[in-house]
Design a protein around this motif. Sequence first.
Motif, PDB file in Angstrom:
ATOM      1  N   ARG A 410      43.914  42.900  45.610  1.00  0.00           N
ATOM      2  CA  ARG A 410      42.887  42.498  44.639  1.00  0.00           C
ATOM      3  C   ARG A 410      43.270  41.940  43.347  1.00  0.00           C
ATOM      4  O   ARG A 410      42.588  41.190  43.325  1.00  0.00           O
ATOM      5  CB  ARG A 410      42.593  43.665  43.958  1.00  0.00           C
ATOM      6  N   GLN A 412      44.163  38.343  42.174  1.00  0.00           N
ATOM      7  CA  GLN A 412      43.754  37.180  42.594  1.00  0.00           C
ATOM      8  C   GLN A 412      43.645  36.306  41.204  1.00  0.00           C
ATOM      9  O   GLN A 412      44.031  35.383  42.083  1.00  0.00           O
ATOM     10  CB  GLN A 412      42.066  37.040  43.853  1.00  0.00           C
ATOM     11  N   GLN A 416      42.404  39.891  36.949  1.00  0.00           N
ATOM     12  CA  GLN A 416      42.355  40.775  38.026  1.00  0.00           C
ATOM     13  C   GLN A 416      43.361  41.975  37.918  1.00  0.00           C
ATOM     14  O   GLN A 416      43.675  42.613  37.552  1.00  0.00           O
ATOM     15  CB  GLN A 416      42.290  41.026  39.329  1.00  0.00           C
TER      16      GLN A 416
END
Length: 484
Positions: A410, A412, A416
Amino acid sequence: MKERRLATMVAVLLTALVAPLLAAGQEQGGEADGAEEARPRIFPQEPRTTRLPNGLTVMSVPWDSPGIIAYYTLVRVGSRDEVEPGHSGFAHLFEHMMFRGTERYPEKVYEERINDFGADNNAYTTQDFTLYTITAPSGVLPELVEIEADRFQHLLYDEAQFRTETGAVLGEYNKNASNPFLKMWEALSEMSFQRHTYGHTTIGYLRDVRAMPEKLEYSRRFLRRYYTPDNTTIVVAGDVDHDQLVGLVRRQYGSWRGRRDRPRIPREPEPSAGALRHIDWEGTSPPRMMIGWRTPAFDGGERNATRRARAIRETAALQIVHGLAFHESSPLYQRLVVDEQELLSLSSWAGDLSRDPHLFVANAILQPGGDFEPILEAIQAEVGRVAAGEVPAERIEAVKSHARYGLLTRLQTPDQVADLVASFIAVGGSLDALYEYLDALAAVTPEDVQRVASQYLVPERRFVVTLAPGARTAEAGAGEGGAE
């Protein structure tokens, strides 16, 4: 925001898990940074942390995002801290109030400056923390630190502004109340927690939200009690230099004073009997079911390293149960949703970590006219199959790999990264919690999975809320099997 070198980042993360490399320790301490024990590399460059003399923590997480940073401010206050009766919802209220501006940067001026930066800013509140989020060009970092430091130290609002914002929160509540989810979550929380503050939702009880406009002075005390440097962590991910960041923060936040209030959070007794509540829904909706089993806190609230590791391993094992029982690939999902089509959807809240004992939650939406009792029996039977050790070891390994890789892939973009880092600091006290959790996921055994399912996911610890249009009312022990 543009995605940059996604394939490279994913490859780095997967390699990091398969063949961990040792990295330099995280820096902590007072003005002088110190070294920690070496640990597996998760990030391309290891995060650095500095704690200022006033207690404010500053963390940088370098990430391959040229010219972009995520500037996240974590305040470790949520609805969990709302211990005074009649005052639920204030942590969420301050998510709104913090955009009201200061004498130096009034609300409109603040918004104009953020827009001029080309930045995106927002915030959200949970039961355990509040997080203020900004994604911006790295070149505006000095100006960003300046206006954020002013916002957190000198928030200013009058009674008219306070009444306007409390009215906005009431409007938000009313809007959410048109969705069956809010009413079901309120009912499940109240049933599951008779003493602990997890018994009310983050937005608060409706009666408390309606009373907020008369509590201006209480709101100012709330701000002084929880918006303090020792309760705040600044996480900056992306194209950032740690030494520059710390220098800017020290200059702008160094004079901030205050110490966090430590309210006594009521302990919730261990459940000995479940419960069931039905909601008659006035609008249109297919029948819905929300199930919560009482489970331990993320780390058990333990300071002892051995007990903390054991508690985190239990949390990790329960996360594996989410995948085994409720993922789209699970036998239960395939039977009830795909083959027999008794359900429109089946899901669970995987990854929902908490500071105190909370709930393992599953949701089912039935076909119109569906019967709750056989669905509840099927769900409990599937959890029982996991508890009985009937799941093949190779499937457990596959779910473990998916959980570990899924968590990290997740990551990226800088936002995030900052969000994940801040979330683990919030529930576990430091970034060590993320490393410990990943280690725990890798170490989970079939015996661990079987043990946590048989210990926690049982009818005696189960609370069930059902909802459907019509006029039927039921409330009983959840061990009795379903709505009458």
